[in-house]
Design a protein around this motif. Structure first.
Motif, PDB file in Angstrom:
ATOM      1  N   MET A  37     -26.955  18.976  16.677  1.00 55.22           N
ATOM      2  CA  MET A  37     -25.289  19.196  16.490  1.00 55.22           C
ATOM      3  C   MET A  37     -24.915  20.048  17.387  1.00 55.22           C
ATOM      4  O   MET A  37     -25.698  21.485  17.396  1.00 55.22           O
ATOM      5  CB  MET A  37     -25.154  19.544  14.756  1.00 55.22           C
ATOM      6  CG  MET A  37     -24.188  18.504  14.033  1.00 55.22           C
ATOM      7  SD  MET A  37     -23.730  18.614  13.006  1.00 55.22           S
ATOM      8  CE  MET A  37     -24.671  18.858  11.710  1.00 55.22           C
ATOM      9  N   ALA A  38     -24.168  19.907  18.336  1.00 51.26           N
ATOM     10  CA  ALA A  38     -23.292  21.269  19.124  1.00 51.26           C
ATOM     11  C   ALA A  38     -23.206  22.151  18.499  1.00 51.26           C
ATOM     12  O   ALA A  38     -22.169  23.535  19.068  1.00 51.26           O
ATOM     13  CB  ALA A  38     -22.565  21.134  20.603  1.00 51.26           C
ATOM     14  N   VAL A  39     -23.386  22.605  17.136  1.00 51.47           N
ATOM     15  CA  VAL A  39     -22.498  23.998  16.563  1.00 51.47           C
ATOM     16  C   VAL A  39     -23.428  24.665  16.575  1.00 51.47           C
ATOM     17  O   VAL A  39     -24.740  25.131  16.191  1.00 51.47           O
ATOM     18  CB  VAL A  39     -22.823  24.244  14.838  1.00 51.47           C
ATOM     19  CG1 VAL A  39     -21.805  24.946  14.182  1.00 51.47           C
ATOM     20  CG2 VAL A  39     -21.425  21.893  14.822  1.00 51.47           C
ATOM     21  N   SER A  40     -23.045  26.175  16.767  1.00 49.33           N
ATOM     22  CA  SER A  40     -23.181  27.550  17.139  1.00 49.33           C
ATOM     23  C   SER A  40     -23.204  28.141  15.714  1.00 49.33           C
ATOM     24  O   SER A  40     -22.720  28.244  15.316  1.00 49.33           O
ATOM     25  CB  SER A  40     -23.151  28.413  17.997  1.00 49.33           C
ATOM     26  OG  SER A  40     -23.322  29.836  18.229  1.00 49.33           O
ATOM     27  N   LEU A  41     -24.434  28.895  14.995  1.00 45.54           N
ATOM     28  CA  LEU A  41     -24.042  30.042  14.042  1.00 45.54           C
ATOM     29  C   LEU A  41     -24.313  31.382  14.331  1.00 45.54           C
ATOM     30  O   LEU A  41     -24.662  32.032  13.147  1.00 45.54           O
ATOM     31  CB  LEU A  41     -24.935  29.184  12.745  1.00 45.54           C
ATOM     32  CG  LEU A  41     -24.203  27.633  12.597  1.00 45.54           C
ATOM     33  CD1 LEU A  41     -25.984  27.555  11.367  1.00 45.54           C
ATOM     34  CD2 LEU A  41     -23.803  27.658  12.101  1.00 45.54           C
ATOM     35  N   VAL A  97     -23.778  30.709  -4.787  1.00 43.11           N
ATOM     36  CA  VAL A  97     -24.845  28.771  -5.537  1.00 43.11           C
ATOM     37  C   VAL A  97     -25.318  28.513  -4.807  1.00 43.11           C
ATOM     38  O   VAL A  97     -27.005  27.571  -4.718  1.00 43.11           O
ATOM     39  CB  VAL A  97     -23.936  28.946  -7.128  1.00 43.11           C
ATOM     40  CG1 VAL A  97     -25.090  28.459  -7.753  1.00 43.11           C
ATOM     41  CG2 VAL A  97     -23.999  30.079  -7.298  1.00 43.11           C
ATOM     42  N   GLN A  98     -23.833  27.569  -4.965  1.00 38.40           N
ATOM     43  CA  GLN A  98     -24.178  26.384  -3.701  1.00 38.40           C
ATOM     44  C   GLN A  98     -24.601  26.756  -2.360  1.00 38.40           C
ATOM     45  O   GLN A  98     -23.773  27.906  -1.857  1.00 38.40           O
ATOM     46  CB  GLN A  98     -22.567  25.450  -4.564  1.00 38.40           C
ATOM     47  CG  GLN A  98     -22.403  25.600  -5.497  1.00 38.40           C
ATOM     48  CD  GLN A  98     -23.618  24.419  -6.235  1.00 38.40           C
ATOM     49  OE1 GLN A  98     -24.383  23.788  -5.306  1.00 38.40           O
ATOM     50  NE2 GLN A  98     -23.039  24.228  -7.839  1.00 38.40           N
ATOM     51  N   ASP A  99     -24.485  25.974  -2.012  1.00 40.42           N
ATOM     52  CA  ASP A  99     -24.383  25.526  -0.487  1.00 40.42           C
ATOM     53  C   ASP A  99     -23.640  25.732   0.422  1.00 40.42           C
ATOM     54  O   ASP A  99     -23.512  26.512   1.666  1.00 40.42           O
ATOM     55  CB  ASP A  99     -25.252  24.981   0.819  1.00 40.42           C
ATOM     56  CG  ASP A  99     -27.007  24.802   0.151  1.00 40.42           C
ATOM     57  OD1 ASP A  99     -27.336  25.862  -0.003  1.00 40.42           O
ATOM     58  OD2 ASP A  99     -27.381  23.568   0.388  1.00 40.42           O
ATOM     59  N   TYR A 100     -22.723  25.055   0.008  1.00 41.34           N
ATOM     60  CA  TYR A 100     -20.982  25.303   1.072  1.00 41.34           C
ATOM     61  C   TYR A 100     -20.260  26.722   0.159  1.00 41.34           C
ATOM     62  O   TYR A 100     -19.754  27.327   1.186  1.00 41.34           O
ATOM     63  CB  TYR A 100     -20.329  24.383  -0.061  1.00 41.34           C
ATOM     64  CG  TYR A 100     -19.348  24.157  -1.535  1.00 41.34           C
ATOM     65  CD1 TYR A 100     -18.684  24.637  -1.377  1.00 41.34           C
ATOM     66  CD2 TYR A 100     -20.051  23.413  -2.678  1.00 41.34           C
ATOM     67  CE1 TYR A 100     -17.604  25.386  -3.065  1.00 41.34           C
ATOM     68  CE2 TYR A 100     -19.564  23.720  -3.701  1.00 41.34           C
ATOM     69  CZ  TYR A 100     -18.495  24.813  -3.894  1.00 41.34           C
ATOM     70  OH  TYR A 100     -17.504  24.587  -5.561  1.00 41.34           O
ATOM     71  N   HIS A 101     -21.034  27.379  -0.588  1.00 40.43           N
ATOM     72  CA  HIS A 101     -20.371  29.019  -0.775  1.00 40.43           C
ATOM     73  C   HIS A 101     -20.485  29.289   0.227  1.00 40.43           C
ATOM     74  O   HIS A 101     -19.366  30.682   0.884  1.00 40.43           O
ATOM     75  CB  HIS A 101     -21.008  29.811  -2.225  1.00 40.43           C
ATOM     76  CG  HIS A 101     -20.274  28.866  -3.202  1.00 40.43           C
ATOM     77  ND1 HIS A 101     -21.803  28.851  -4.522  1.00 40.43           N
ATOM     78  CD2 HIS A 101     -19.120  28.029  -3.527  1.00 40.43           C
ATOM     79  CE1 HIS A 101     -20.550  28.383  -5.374  1.00 40.43           C
ATOM     80  NE2 HIS A 101     -19.610  27.337  -5.272  1.00 40.43           N
ATOM     81  N   THR A 111     -29.841  23.552   3.739  1.00 39.23           N
ATOM     82  CA  THR A 111     -28.574  24.174   3.770  1.00 39.23           C
ATOM     83  C   THR A 111     -27.367  24.543   4.664  1.00 39.23           C
ATOM     84  O   THR A 111     -26.674  24.324   4.660  1.00 39.23           O
ATOM     85  CB  THR A 111     -29.263  26.295   3.068  1.00 39.23           C
ATOM     86  OG1 THR A 111     -29.716  25.688   1.816  1.00 39.23           O
ATOM     87  CG2 THR A 111     -27.726  26.600   3.072  1.00 39.23           C
ATOM     88  N   LEU A 112     -28.085  25.007   6.070  1.00 39.24           N
ATOM     89  CA  LEU A 112     -27.789  25.180   6.921  1.00 39.24           C
ATOM     90  C   LEU A 112     -27.297  23.632   7.934  1.00 39.24           C
ATOM     91  O   LEU A 112     -26.012  23.806   8.691  1.00 39.24           O
ATOM     92  CB  LEU A 112     -28.060  25.947   7.895  1.00 39.24           C
ATOM     93  CG  LEU A 112     -28.647  27.551   7.733  1.00 39.24           C
ATOM     94  CD1 LEU A 112     -29.452  28.020   8.993  1.00 39.24           C
ATOM     95  CD2 LEU A 112     -27.095  27.838   7.461  1.00 39.24           C
ATOM     96  N   TYR A 113     -27.829  22.245   7.497  1.00 39.45           N
ATOM     97  CA  TYR A 113     -27.459  21.225   7.866  1.00 39.45           C
ATOM     98  C   TYR A 113     -25.534  20.918   7.491  1.00 39.45           C
ATOM     99  O   TYR A 113     -25.148  20.403   8.569  1.00 39.45           O
ATOM    100  CB  TYR A 113     -28.189  20.485   8.211  1.00 39.45           C
ATOM    101  CG  TYR A 113     -28.649  18.917   8.757  1.00 39.45           C
ATOM    102  CD1 TYR A 113     -28.515  18.903   9.713  1.00 39.45           C
ATOM    103  CD2 TYR A 113     -27.797  17.874   7.398  1.00 39.45           C
ATOM    104  CE1 TYR A 113     -28.351  17.856  10.261  1.00 39.45           C
ATOM    105  CE2 TYR A 113     -27.694  16.091   8.067  1.00 39.45           C
ATOM    106  CZ  TYR A 113     -27.758  16.500   9.324  1.00 39.45           C
ATOM    107  OH  TYR A 113     -27.818  15.102  10.114  1.00 39.45           O
ATOM    108  N   LYS A 114     -26.137  21.479   5.779  1.00 39.28           N
ATOM    109  CA  LYS A 114     -24.490  21.452   4.961  1.00 39.28           C
ATOM    110  C   LYS A 114     -23.252  21.853   5.782  1.00 39.28           C
ATOM    111  O   LYS A 114     -22.513  21.482   5.669  1.00 39.28           O
ATOM    112  CB  LYS A 114     -24.556  21.730   4.341  1.00 39.28           C
ATOM    113  CG  LYS A 114     -25.768  20.320   2.808  1.00 39.28           C
ATOM    114  CD  LYS A 114     -25.826  20.374   1.066  1.00 39.28           C
ATOM    115  CE  LYS A 114     -26.569  20.543   0.626  1.00 39.28           C
ATOM    116  NZ  LYS A 114     -27.301  21.068  -0.245  1.00 39.28           N
ATOM    117  N   VAL A 115     -23.929  23.198   6.230  1.00 38.13           N
ATOM    118  CA  VAL A 115     -22.702  24.369   6.593  1.00 38.13           C
ATOM    119  C   VAL A 115     -22.336  23.914   7.639  1.00 38.13           C
ATOM    120  O   VAL A 115     -20.353  23.658   7.951  1.00 38.13           O
ATOM    121  CB  VAL A 115     -23.736  25.582   7.177  1.00 38.13           C
ATOM    122  CG1 VAL A 115     -21.912  26.675   7.901  1.00 38.13           C
ATOM    123  CG2 VAL A 115     -24.005  26.306   5.277  1.00 38.13           C
TER     124      VAL A 115
END
Ligand code: RVP
Length: 473
Positions: free
Chosen positions: A1-5, A335-339, A423-427
């Motif tokens: 994915m071309a998303v930069s963190l 707590v959750q990754d999406y947090h 986790t970061l895959y989900k983010v």
């Protein structure tokens, strides 16, 4: 994915200059005994984040941890299984049980950097034919039969030597014959470049360290000398004159060269105070940590989301007024990754996590089996367990204080690399849903909405009989 963190860790004149210290992922590990030791620091830097080594230990111990992270060379392992020549087969077997490693270095003084005399590996002994009191010198592969290499050999050349000689491990020795490192065949795959790893100009991993507002005149120079990249004043209450004095002292002695974050705060006033005091980043959160009982015991703190949203506004206001962008960190309560995604969408530049990292192999605490499940220990810095390190310094006052943290277990979660990558895959995936390819874009585009308790129920699986539950019952 071309998303930069990518995200800034310290303040800079946005739009006019590059941020002097950026992270490749928006995650830092909490300044806690049960979280941020040297192993975790290395593992997290490999993934692109930064650990803040805990300050609740002596200055020498903390500086040594920083030094070891900075000295860490990928693929070069400081041997953790070493014995002196007087040791026996029984000692080898005991050590193997303790460390889980089957290659033991035999050195003159039994330490990791003693003079190398030989190596014992599983192929050197046959338990059915040998007694436990047999001396290691009787069955080790002695130095004159070992393939070794000079300590200055590159990793690439070490791997060639391993392959050419069909050996499993290669000891590296200095000119006087002292063991420096081991390179193992089995590590070969993990030597390959990690795309996100966070390195300084000398190719050492970036590492942070916690400091306090009392012994900074001694602690800061020791940490700087050890090579620390960034400091953070560690306190549950950052809106205080003590933090301002600590930053002043650092500026007076090191100018802007030494980077220092401050906190924690929960509102605009707190942020403005620390930004004006010269903090390089500001940490947000009082009472939201999983092991934290500050709100219960003292009645101070604020909901984490409310605090992040207000402080993010203050950061933007300060940037408009001064041209200086002071990154903010949401600390505690994930707590959750999406947090993590939520905190970023609310305006945080990065998040600090304790419980999350405590669960991994690399955290410094014991892995135990409790009730049939593997767990790791996790305790708050405000618990007596953490505070005990300085019980001799505090004398009688310590006895009168009350705990602001608890001692607990968290479910064991395997290696850090696997956990962080999932986790970061989900983010990244959520960011794509919001049409955002970077964290600033997420902050701009994400639409936050208040949810009802019904909506939360609706969001999980509901009104079905889960197959797993049927099987387990
Ligand atoms: P969590 O990630 O929810 O476990 O929270 C970690 C944070 O909790 C730390 O970064 C720190 O701000 C806070 N903390 C650490 N110790 C204590 C305590 O004993 N009260 N709180």
């Amino acid at each position: 994915m071309a998303v930069s963190l990518k995200t800034p860790l310290v303040k800079y004149r946005k739009g006019e200059e590059e941020c002097p210290l950026e992270m490749n992922i928006p995650m830092v590990s909490a300044i806690m005994q049960s979280v941020s030791g040297e192993k975790l620091a290395i593992a997290l830097a490999k993934q692109g984040g930064v650990s803040f080594i805990y300050g609740s230990q002596t200055i020498e111990q903390e500086a040594d941890m920083v030094r070891r992270v900075k000295a860490y060379k990928k693929g070069f392992v400081t041997s953790d299984s070493n014995l002196p020549p007087e040791a026996t087969l029984g000692d080898v077997l005991d050590l193997k049980t303790r460390t889980g490693h089957s290659t033991v270095a035999i050195t003159d003084d039994g330490t990791a950097h003693g003079k190398l005399l030989g190596i014992v590996a599983s192929r050197d002994y046959r338990l059915s034919r040998m007694t436990h009191d047999l001396k290691v010198t009787e069955f080790m592969t002695p130095l004159d039969k070992l393939v070794t290499a000079p300590a200055t050999t590159s990793l690439h050349d070490c791997n060639d030597i391993i392959w050419d000689n069909k050996i499993n491990s290669l000891p590296l020795v200095d000119e006087e014959g002292h063991l420096q490192y081991m390179v193992f065949r089995k590590d070969y795959d993990s030597h390959k470049e990690n795309v996100n790893e966070l390195l300084d100009a000398n190719k050492s991993y970036v590492v942070g360290a916690g400091i306090n507002t009392r012994d900074y005149a001694e602690r800061v120079p020791a940490l700087v000398e050890a090579g620390v990249d960034v400091l953070c004043i560690d306190s549950s209450e950052g809106f205080s004159e003590w933090q301002s004095r600590t930053i002043d002292w650092i500026r007076e002695h090191y100018g802007d060269k030494v980077k220092v974050g401050a906190g924690n705060v929960v509102d605009r006033d707190g942020f403005m105070f620390l930004a004006k005091a010269g903090a390089d980043f500001v940490k947000i959160g009082i009472g939201g940590g999983s092991i934290c009982i500050t709100r219960e015991t003292k009645g101070i703190g604020r909901g984490q989301a409310t605090a992040v949203i207000e402080v993010a506004k203050a950061r933007d206001e300060y940037y408009k007024e001064t041209g200086i962008y002071v990154p903010i960190c949401s600390d505690g309560g994930i707590v959750q990754d999406y947090h993590i995604t939520l905190a970023l969408a609310m305006g945080a530049d990065f998040v600090m996590l304790g419980r999350y990292f405590a669960r991994f192999d690399e955290s410094p605490t014991n892995k135990l089996r409790v009730g049939g499940n593997y767990v790791k220990e996790y305790w708050g810095e405000g618990s007596n367990r953490a505070r005990n390190w300085q019980r001799y310094d505090l004398g009688g006052a310590q006895k009168l204080s009350f705990e602001e943290g608890v001692d607990s277990y968290v479910p064991y979660a395997g290696p850090l690399a696997d956990g962080v990558q999932t986790t970061l895959y989900k983010v990244r995936s959520t960011m794509c849903n919001c049409g955002a390819l970077s964290i600033p874009e997420l902050q701009e585009k994400a639409r936050l909405t208040v949810v009802s308790s019904t909506s939360i129920v609706e969001g999980g699986s509901h009104d079905v009989i889960l197959k797993n539950n049927v099987q387990n019952s």
